[in-house]
Structures are given as C-alpha cells and as structure tokens.
Design a protein around this motif. Structure first.
Motif, PDB file in Angstrom:
ATOM      1  N   ILE A 157       0.855  -1.190   0.000  1.00 14.76           N
ATOM      2  CA  ILE A 157       0.000   0.000   0.000  1.00 14.76           C
ATOM      3  C   ILE A 157       0.893   1.242   0.000  1.00 14.76           C
ATOM      4  N   GLY A 158       0.333   2.371  -0.447  1.00 11.92           N
ATOM      5  CA  GLY A 158       1.118   3.613  -0.494  1.00 11.92           C
ATOM      6  C   GLY A 158       2.325   3.428  -1.404  1.00 11.92           C
ATOM      7  N   SER A 160       4.450   1.279  -1.436  1.00 13.54           N
ATOM      8  CA  SER A 160       4.731  -0.117  -1.771  1.00 13.54           C
ATOM      9  C   SER A 160       3.718  -0.664  -2.769  1.00 13.54           C
ATOM     10  N   SER A 210       6.417  -4.302   1.647  1.00  9.09           N
ATOM     11  CA  SER A 210       6.207  -3.397   2.775  1.00  9.09           C
ATOM     12  C   SER A 210       7.553  -3.016   3.361  1.00  9.09           C
ATOM     13  N   LYS A 211       7.842  -1.753   3.331  1.00  8.31           N
ATOM     14  CA  LYS A 211       9.122  -1.298   3.881  1.00  8.31           C
ATOM     15  C   LYS A 211       9.257  -1.751   5.336  1.00  8.31           C
ATOM     16  N   THR A 212       8.230  -1.500   6.114  1.00 12.49           N
ATOM     17  CA  THR A 212       8.305  -1.795   7.543  1.00 12.49           C
ATOM     18  C   THR A 212       7.889  -3.229   7.867  1.00 12.49           C
ATOM     19  N   PHE A 213       7.108  -3.819   7.009  1.00 20.61           N
ATOM     20  CA  PHE A 213       6.463  -5.121   7.230  1.00 20.61           C
ATOM     21  C   PHE A 213       5.592  -5.117   8.489  1.00 20.61           C
ATOM     22  N   GLY A 273       9.326   5.520   1.666  1.00 23.63           N
ATOM     23  CA  GLY A 273       8.326   4.666   1.007  1.00 23.63           C
ATOM     24  C   GLY A 273       7.880   5.238  -0.326  1.00 23.63           C
ATOM     25  N   ARG A 274       7.578   6.528  -0.358  1.00 23.46           N
ATOM     26  CA  ARG A 274       7.059   7.134  -1.601  1.00 23.46           C
ATOM     27  C   ARG A 274       8.162   7.405  -2.612  1.00 23.46           C
ATOM     28  N   GLU A 359       2.164  13.610   0.535  1.00 19.45           N
ATOM     29  CA  GLU A 359       2.719  13.027   1.762  1.00 19.45           C
ATOM     30  C   GLU A 359       4.047  13.706   2.098  1.00 19.45           C
ATOM     31  N   VAL A 510       0.116  10.702   9.123  1.00 15.80           N
ATOM     32  CA  VAL A 510      -0.698   9.521   8.829  1.00 15.80           C
ATOM     33  C   VAL A 510      -0.730   8.554  10.017  1.00 15.80           C
ATOM     34  N   LYS A 514      -3.857   5.732  12.100  1.00 14.43           N
ATOM     35  CA  LYS A 514      -3.534   4.311  12.275  1.00 14.43           C
ATOM     36  C   LYS A 514      -3.758   3.889  13.726  1.00 14.43           C
TER      37      LYS A 514
HETATM   38  O1  F6P Z   1       0.947   5.295   5.952  1.00 22.85           O
HETATM   39  C1  F6P Z   1       1.917   5.893   5.214  1.00 22.85           C
HETATM   40  C2  F6P Z   1       3.000   4.960   4.803  1.00 22.85           C
HETATM   41  O2  F6P Z   1       3.924   4.845   5.826  1.00 22.85           O
HETATM   42  C3  F6P Z   1       3.645   5.437   3.521  1.00 22.85           C
HETATM   43  O3  F6P Z   1       4.585   6.406   3.724  1.00 22.85           O
HETATM   44  C4  F6P Z   1       4.171   4.163   2.973  1.00 22.85           C
HETATM   45  O4  F6P Z   1       4.499   4.266   1.620  1.00 22.85           O
HETATM   46  C5  F6P Z   1       3.005   3.244   3.254  1.00 22.85           C
HETATM   47  O5  F6P Z   1       2.516   3.660   4.506  1.00 22.85           O
HETATM   48  C6  F6P Z   1       3.333   1.781   3.275  1.00 22.85           C
HETATM   49  O6  F6P Z   1       4.310   1.489   4.220  1.00 22.85           O
HETATM   50  P1  F6P Z   1       5.087   0.117   4.203  1.00 22.85           P
HETATM   51  O7  F6P Z   1       5.824   0.022   2.923  1.00 22.85           O
HETATM   52  O8  F6P Z   1       5.982   0.137   5.397  1.00 22.85           O
HETATM   53  O9  F6P Z   1       4.058  -0.990   4.314  1.00 22.85           O
END
Ligand code: F6P
Length: 550
Positions: A157-158, A160, A210-213, A273-274, A359, A510, A514
């Motif tokens: 999402i976003g 990703s 997902s960057k953060t997973f 991420g973006r 963003e 954002v 959440k």
């Molecule tokens: O909610 C915003 C965000 O952190 C974006 O900046 C990012 O691209 C998106 O969520 C997805 O994050 P992730 O790649 O960690 O799942």
C-alpha cells in the motif's frame, strides 16, 4: 535559512521582493506577455533528456524567474540538494538519509551512509531481482506443484503499491502479455477477492511489499492471501516458500511471517516509502517488463538526477517547476495543482504523484518545529485527457480558482496500436494543444460578440484565460521517460520543501489515524468500550453495529 535567528521565509528580502513584483504584475495577461515577446514560445522552454518542457504559458516574466531563483539561492536549495546526494541525514525528524538517488547510481559511484558505501548493496539487490525475474519469466521458477507462475499479485500500500502499479500500467506495451499482474492494496477484502477470484493458485506468485512489514493492511491481506493459497494447494505450508516473496527493510518481520529470507529482496531505511519504486519495491514491474527495461527506467531516473544536480539554475527543470508552484501558492493563492496526462497508459500517474507530493509536503511546521505562515504543498489531482475535458475542465476554464496544470503528452502513439487506432493520436493531441491554448488566451467578450452572440450570453461565453500551464512533450512513453518524469517530480517536490523549510521526508500525519483505527476496531467487532471516544464517533460506531446486526 535553517539556522535560528535568520528571517523566516516570508520576511526575507527575496520573498518580499516577489510580493512587490506580484503587485506590479497585477492582472497582466498572457496575451500581453506573448504580444510583447514573440519569442516567448521558444525562449521559455527547456529540453531535458527526452522531455521538451514549455513553461511559456506561465504568469511570469524574466524578472519573476530571476526573483524566484534568488529565493531558491537564499533558502539554500542547492546546499540541501548536495547534502541529499551526499547521504547526509536531511530527514531530521527521523534521523535518516534521503538517498533514493543512490538506487539508480551507476556501479562504482560511492555514496556513503554512516561511513558505508551503499551502492554495491543496491546493485547486489538489483542483480538478485533480475535473476529472480528471469527465472519467473522463463518458467524456470515453478510453483509448489511444478507449474510456472504466470500470475503476479503485489500486496502493498502507499509507496509499496502506487509506483509499480502506476508503471505496470504506463508500460503495459512493454510487459510480457502472458503474465497477469495485479495489485492489492486496500484492506477492504473486496480488493484481494477481485484480484484472485479467477486465478489458479498453482500459478500465482504473491509479492508482499512493505518497507516496515508492519503495515496492518498489507499484513492482513498477505495473511489472507496465504490462506487462499494454502486452501487451493491442499494446505501444505511448504508451498509458501514457492509462492511468496517479500520486499522489505525488515528481515526479522519477514521471517516471522513465514517467508524464507532467501526470498526477501532488501532495501534500506534511507529510502522513503514514496521514493521507493525504483528499489526492490519495483520487483513486480521488473517481472512484467524484464530486467533490461527496468534498467532503462533507472537510466531515465539517473538522467534527471544528473540534470538536477548539475544544470545551472536558469536551465534546471525541477528547480523551475518547484519555484513556479511556490509562486502560485504564495502569490496567486492557488490551492491545488492539476496533472493531466494525455495518455491512457498514465491513468495511475497522478495518483502516484499525489502520495509523492502530498505526503512529502503536506506539512505545517518548519524544520525547527515552528508553524509556517506560508502555503506548503498543494492538493494534487487530475486524470488522463481527454476524459477530464468532459467533466471538470469547465471549472479550470471558467471557475473562480487558480489551478496551475501540467499537461503531459507524447508525439507518437504506442507502437503496438493498429493503424486505425494509432490514427486517433492526432485527435488526442489536438485536444492537448487546444486546451493549454484556451486556458492561456481565453476568448474576449469582443471576440464572442464578433460571432454574433446575443449580448446577454456574452459573459457566459467569455473565457478570461490567463490560466497557467506547463506542457511536457516527449516522443513516446518508454521506461526511460517514466524514470525521467518521476525523478522530475521527485526533485520538484524536494525544491519546494527546501524553500518552504519543511521536512519533506517524514509523514507523522498519517500515524494518528492508524493508532485510532487500532483502538476502534475492538469496538466494532465486540462492542468493547473505547475510553475517551468522542460523542460523534461513539454514536457512529453504535449505528454501524446496529446496521451490521450486532
Ligand atoms: O501510511 C503511510 C505509509 O507509511 C507510507 O509512507 C508508505 O508508503 C506506506 O505507509 C506503506 O508502508 P510500508 O511500505 O511500510 O508498508
């Protein structure tokens, strides 16, 4: 500019000079500017790589441009740009470097973060992606039952999701048409349902991006996708290793999810991420278009990076576009910015830019944490022409708002169009040129009267004109051109953030939603009491529960 004690942006001499200049320009019309300078249509243009950029239809004179460049110089845009390229931690609120430019740096370039050169790692991941993509595309990488994987489903999402989704659409003619590539982002179960309902699990690869997973939407969808896969393949967990790969910075969470770390494609916390679509996040795109085309895309990014870093201010396209946006926000009270591609394949382009721009620059405190009292990022919106012409262009032409717009078009239709459809391209582009002409020059009351229009209708049929547009024209839509365009906007956003003195690389705004969603969810399912819930939301939750029959 960043140092305490220096004048705030809107009290600097450069800003005040722009304000005075704006008053002097008053209602100066583009008709007048073009009359005064017959060369304007060629002089106010730039050529960068494959992009011909025409900024002649902007409400600016040479003096405006000089004053805007002086503002950029005074606010340290060039210095911050160098700090970014060097890998300094310019994302101050997160203590991170901002190095998406390293993702397309040629092998052998040295870019250090905390004393470590990051470029070899970038190329190692690109090579791993290329090898995996080739194995999937050739059918060598098979699923659990030995079938080739012809369905690729990216779950993210976003940042990703939007980049590869946009580019897979933009570059559809370059994709392997034997593959079905889909993108699932929304936690609304309908998204995954529609993406997989006609797919054969034996032939389906899920890419969990997902960057953060830790992103709840992505992890929830990934778990549901795993359940769908296992249902379809008899329940043996060993199937996951053949049908799931991950794109992430978080190896621990990826392993915890059950994805083999060997099937993880890594990127790094210095990639926002973006700004990540040319990192491992682009794997779905690379599978679709192949590694060579993906490298062409990277070369387009790189071309624009080099231009941004080395072109003099007078010829620097991202600098110019960034400054024009500042001019309209601050001195014309523009609230939004339209991006209007005249290419059906760019249907997701503006959606991609929305995250990139909004963003990044949707901020209201400066780098020192003080409220800004100047406009920051605009609302970015738009859809491909000509459709918008029959929907919302009316408001741009005759409404009360100033809406600067970018028109992006191509000289050639995509090569694979049959002749009859390719012939429609001139009509598409005739509209493209006509719109910016009408927006700039309008139609005077006298011109309307000369057509014999009844006097009472004259005000209705008069077009004020003077609506600013940028035209970006390229020969054709290629992977390199996509890279050039995206990097152009990335750096434009950078320039604006630098002048506005905001951190364009965090996104704290954002987070609140959440956190609140997590608090509200138990109330929806179980009716749990949520302490501190406001009266409106408490009532809405109660109505929702009753409508759901709970
Ligand atoms: O909610 C915003 C965000 O952190 C974006 O900046 C990012 O691209 C998106 O969520 C997805 O994050 P992730 O790649 O960690 O799942």
């Amino acid at each position: 500019m960043n140092a305490e004690g220096r004048a705030r942006l809107n009290r600097t001499p450069e800003w005040l000079a722009l304000g005075k200049h704006r008053e002097e320009l008053g209602q100066t019309h583009l008709r007048q500017l073009f009359e005064e300078d017959p060369d304007r249509g060629t002089a106010y243009t730039l050529r960068v790589g494959d992009l011909h950029i025409d900024y002649s239809k902007h409400l600016v004179t040479d003096e405006t441009l000089t004053l805007l460049r002086e503002l950029a110089a005074a606010t340290g845009v060039a210095e911050l740009r160098e700090a970014m390229f060097r890998g300094e931690k310019i994302n101050t609120t997160e203590g991170r470097a901002v190095l998406h430019t390293a993702l397309r740096a040629p092998a052998g370039t040295v870019v250090e973060v905390d004393g470590e050169d990051v470029v070899p790692g970038v190329h190692a991941v690109l090579d791993k992606m290329a090898s995996f993509s080739e194995r999937v595309r050739s059918g060598e990488w098979t699923g659990f039952t030995g079938q080739p994987l012809t369905n690729i489903v990216n779950i993210g999402i976003g940042g990703s999701d939007l980049g590869p989704a946009m580019a897979c659409e933009a570059l559809r003619p370059f994709t392997d048409r034997g593959l079905t590539v889909r993108f699932v982002s929304n936690v609304d179960g309908a998204d995954l349902h529609e993406a997989v309902r006609d797919l054969d699990p034996e032939r389906t690869l899920f890419i969990v991006a997902s960057k953060t997973f830790t992103t709840i939407e992505t992890i929830t969808n990934a778990e549901s996708a795993r359940a769908w896969l296992l249902d379809g393949l008899g329940g043996d967990e060993a199937a996951v290793a053949r049908h799931f790969v991950a794109l992430s910075t978080n190896a621990e969470k990826v392993t915890g999810f059950g994805i083999d770390p060997a099937n993880m494609f890594e990127f790094w916390d210095w990639v926002g991420g973006r700004y990540s679509f040319d990192s491992a996040i682009g794997l779905s795109l690379m599978i679709a278009i192949g590694p060579d085309r993906f490298r062409e895309l990277l070369s387009g990014f790189r071309l624009m990076d080099e231009h941004f870093r080395t072109a003099p201010p007078e010829e620097n396209a991202p600098l110019l576009l960034g400054l024009l946006g500042i001019w309209y926000g601050a001195f014309h009270d523009a609230q939004s910015h339209a991006v209007l591609p005249y290419s059906h394949y760019l249907s997701r382009f503006t959606a991609y830019l929305q995250q990139l721009d909004m963003e990044s620059n949707g901020k209201s405190v400066d780098r020192e944490g003080r409220p800004v009292d100047w406009q920051t990022g605009p609302v970015v919106w738009g859809t491909p022409g000509t459709n918008g012409q029959h929907a919302y262009y009316q408001l741009i032409h005759q409404g009360t708002k100033v809406i600067p717009a970018d028109f992006i078009g191509f000289a050639r239709p995509v090569a694979e169009l049959p002749p009859r459809l390719a012939a429609q391209h001139d009509l598409l582009m005739a509209n493209f040129f006509a719109q910016t002409q009408a927006l700039a020059f309008g139609k005077t009351a006298d011109e309307v009267r000369a057509e014999g229009v009844a006097e009472e209708l004259v005000p209705h049929k008069t077009f004020r004109g003077n609506h600013p547009t940028t035209t970006v024209l390229a020969t054709e839509l290629t992977p390199s051109v996509i890279g050039q365009l995206i990097a152009l906007y990335e750096h434009k956003v950078f320039v604006q953030g630098a002048v506005w003195n905001i951190d364009s690389f965090d996104q704290w705004g954002v987070e609140l939603g959440k956190v609140l969603a997590k608090r509200v969810e138990p109330a929806l399912a179980e009716g749990a009491d949520v302490p501190g819930l406001d009266a409106s939301t408490r009532n809405l939750v109660a109505v929702y529960r009753s409508l759901r029959g709970r």
